[in-house]
Scaffold this motif. Sequence first.
Motif, PDB file in Angstrom:
ATOM      1  N   THR A 112       2.634  -4.521   2.428  1.00  0.00           N
ATOM      2  CA  THR A 112       3.218  -4.359   1.094  1.00  0.00           C
ATOM      3  C   THR A 112       3.266  -5.707   0.364  1.00  0.00           C
ATOM      4  N   TRP A 113       3.694  -6.753   1.063  1.00  0.00           N
ATOM      5  CA  TRP A 113       3.705  -8.080   0.459  1.00  0.00           C
ATOM      6  C   TRP A 113       2.280  -8.538   0.138  1.00  0.00           C
ATOM      7  N   PHE A 114       1.361  -8.254   1.028  1.00  0.00           N
ATOM      8  CA  PHE A 114      -0.024  -8.656   0.823  1.00  0.00           C
ATOM      9  C   PHE A 114      -0.610  -7.973  -0.413  1.00  0.00           C
ATOM     10  N   MET A 115      -0.330  -6.691  -0.589  1.00  0.00           N
ATOM     11  CA  MET A 115      -0.802  -5.981  -1.776  1.00  0.00           C
ATOM     12  C   MET A 115      -0.171  -6.569  -3.036  1.00  0.00           C
ATOM     13  N   HIS A 116       1.103  -6.901  -2.953  1.00  0.00           N
ATOM     14  CA  HIS A 116       1.789  -7.522  -4.086  1.00  0.00           C
ATOM     15  C   HIS A 116       1.120  -8.847  -4.457  1.00  0.00           C
ATOM     16  N   LEU A 117       0.757  -9.620  -3.447  1.00  0.00           N
ATOM     17  CA  LEU A 117       0.089 -10.892  -3.679  1.00  0.00           C
ATOM     18  C   LEU A 117      -1.303 -10.690  -4.289  1.00  0.00           C
ATOM     19  N   LEU A 118      -2.072  -9.735  -3.741  1.00  0.00           N
ATOM     20  CA  LEU A 118      -3.407  -9.451  -4.273  1.00  0.00           C
ATOM     21  C   LEU A 118      -3.346  -9.019  -5.736  1.00  0.00           C
ATOM     22  N   SER A 119      -2.315  -8.277  -6.073  1.00  0.00           N
ATOM     23  CA  SER A 119      -2.217  -7.717  -7.428  1.00  0.00           C
ATOM     24  C   SER A 119      -2.066  -8.794  -8.496  1.00  0.00           C
ATOM     25  N   GLN A 120      -1.776 -10.016  -8.081  1.00  0.00           N
ATOM     26  CA  GLN A 120      -1.618 -11.093  -9.053  1.00  0.00           C
ATOM     27  C   GLN A 120      -2.958 -11.678  -9.499  1.00  0.00           C
ATOM     28  N   HIS A 121      -4.023 -11.344  -8.799  1.00  0.00           N
ATOM     29  CA  HIS A 121      -5.337 -11.835  -9.222  1.00  0.00           C
ATOM     30  C   HIS A 121      -5.857 -10.955 -10.353  1.00  0.00           C
ATOM     31  N   PRO A 122      -6.359 -11.538 -11.426  1.00  0.00           N
ATOM     32  CA  PRO A 122      -6.758 -10.726 -12.591  1.00  0.00           C
ATOM     33  C   PRO A 122      -7.933  -9.792 -12.335  1.00  0.00           C
ATOM     34  N   GLN A 123      -8.690 -10.021 -11.264  1.00  0.00           N
ATOM     35  CA  GLN A 123      -9.845  -9.166 -10.993  1.00  0.00           C
ATOM     36  C   GLN A 123      -9.594  -8.169  -9.864  1.00  0.00           C
ATOM     37  N   ILE A 124      -8.329  -8.007  -9.490  1.00  0.00           N
ATOM     38  CA  ILE A 124      -7.956  -7.028  -8.468  1.00  0.00           C
ATOM     39  C   ILE A 124      -6.934  -6.081  -9.076  1.00  0.00           C
ATOM     40  N   ILE A 125      -7.276  -4.809  -9.135  1.00  0.00           N
ATOM     41  CA  ILE A 125      -6.398  -3.802  -9.740  1.00  0.00           C
ATOM     42  C   ILE A 125      -5.683  -3.040  -8.632  1.00  0.00           C
ATOM     43  N   THR A 126      -4.381  -3.048  -8.669  1.00  0.00           N
ATOM     44  CA  THR A 126      -3.568  -2.195  -7.811  1.00  0.00           C
ATOM     45  C   THR A 126      -2.509  -1.548  -8.689  1.00  0.00           C
ATOM     46  N   HIS A 127      -1.984  -0.452  -8.216  1.00  0.00           N
ATOM     47  CA  HIS A 127      -0.843   0.135  -8.918  1.00  0.00           C
ATOM     48  C   HIS A 127       0.386  -0.680  -8.544  1.00  0.00           C
ATOM     49  N   ARG A 128       0.903  -1.436  -9.499  1.00  0.00           N
ATOM     50  CA  ARG A 128       1.985  -2.380  -9.218  1.00  0.00           C
ATOM     51  C   ARG A 128       3.331  -1.679  -9.126  1.00  0.00           C
ATOM     52  N   ALA A 129       3.449  -0.861  -8.102  1.00  0.00           N
ATOM     53  CA  ALA A 129       4.697  -0.130  -7.865  1.00  0.00           C
ATOM     54  C   ALA A 129       4.984  -0.172  -6.368  1.00  0.00           C
ATOM     55  N   HIS A 130       6.137  -0.719  -6.030  1.00  0.00           N
ATOM     56  CA  HIS A 130       6.554  -0.799  -4.631  1.00  0.00           C
ATOM     57  C   HIS A 130       6.615   0.615  -4.043  1.00  0.00           C
ATOM     58  N   PRO A 131       6.076   0.858  -2.836  1.00  0.00           N
ATOM     59  CA  PRO A 131       5.523  -0.077  -1.856  1.00  0.00           C
ATOM     60  C   PRO A 131       3.984  -0.152  -1.876  1.00  0.00           C
TER      61      PRO A 131
END
Length: 480
Positions: free
Chosen positions: A193-212
């Motif tokens: 979960t933390w790793f996904m949160h960290l990845l989501s901060q890169h502008p070229q990586i799209i994740t749904h920014r909703a915990h978890p």
Amino acid sequence: MIATPTTPVIDSLTLTAHLTAHPTVHPPGNVRAVSAQENRTPSSPTQRLLGQELVPAVNPDQPYQCHLRGWILSQGQPVTTIAVRYQQQVLRQTAVNLPSPDIASQYAQMPEVTGADRCRFELTFSLLGLPSPVDLEIRVAWDNPDAHTLDPQSDQIELTLATLRLRHPPLQTAYSPHFQPLILTSLGRTGSTWFMHLLSQHPQIITHRAHPYETRIAQYWLQMLRVLTQPADLTASTPHEGFEQNLHWIGANPFGRAGMLPPGPAQWLGQNYVVQLATFCQQSIDGFYAQLAQAQHQAMGDTERRCYFAEKWVISPNVELAWQLYPQAREVILVRDFRDMVCSMLAFNAKRGYASFGRQKVTTDAEFIRDRVLTFATKLLRRWQQRPQQIEVVRYEDLIQSPVPTLTRLLTYLDLLSDADMIAQMQTQALGDSPDWQAHRTSESVQTSIGRWRMDLPADLQDLCHAVLAEPLQAFGYDL
């Protein structure tokens, strides 16, 4: 109009028996069948088998399916079912009960043989999501006449009859996706979960920014692709009547059964339809993540830049199917010292007041480690071994203790901007605390979460971890 690639051709099929037997049937082509177990006193499951014939085949007009037919005969209780399995998952199972007068005539002088008149079978299973080459397990089962009524596990006798090795081409489409998958393969309580949160901060990586960070929309569509292209199964999937009354699920097409349609429509369902449905899934994934990027104010207008959608993935055939449809995909295995993972799982269960992660399926913590945790760790290791040159392994401990070199290596693997400013920006934006993170945490800090097993695990459980988890621990670089 969507272009359809050239018809792929199955490279090879090899069937190897697990029993001491001599071949009696030689199918044409490059298929090798093994059959006919010698008649013996049935003192073991293997010796109960009198004979068998297994004939696998793939129709070039339906290249994403494999057909298996034959017969199986045993002494005493007749074989009831045959199944094709991949890594403990049943791909297709069927009853062994089709008429077999030719076999019955061969055994007419053996009154102790029962069921020879109905010992044939036919089944068809999908190849989507299977690696190539792939080893498939063919298992048979029959009722146990000596079963104890208090032990349901003994009601059936099961036996691995053969291993079927296939080499087959990947499913590919002519569609050019805008987003590539960033597959995060991990286990629970490993920092995903933390790793996904960290990845989501890169502008070229799209994740749904909703915990978890567990929106798995791409996996939904890939699962849909696998389900809707399965061979017809009127017993376990969609029936040919009454399906229109059920708004909760739809399964395999019941009208594409073998021999039911003329060659033209059968070929279209077995090939063109599969490719077109795969294309629809890729288009849907692109459409969803384009809308998500816009909603999250991530500028994705530059189509020349490599862009990813990142999801947590469960180890399943869907991962391999994603690699087939997206040859430029990237996969990251996030691993944590399995002893710390056990501590975190048990602590999180205690914090929430109920058992999960498979702990609810066993009685003791020792059984949990010996059964569930070993299975999890082994599957993760085997996944890495399937694509060792293509999968990037990130250790939780390295991410915490050496974040800059770890992120630099990761972003280089992803072919994304990885300079010091970008990494600093990702780290800064990922900082912060919230009730979600507080509820998720089971250690005072990320630093104290490393090596916690030395304090949290009793000595007997530490010894057990070292005994049963030695292979995956050492393979991922952890000392015993």
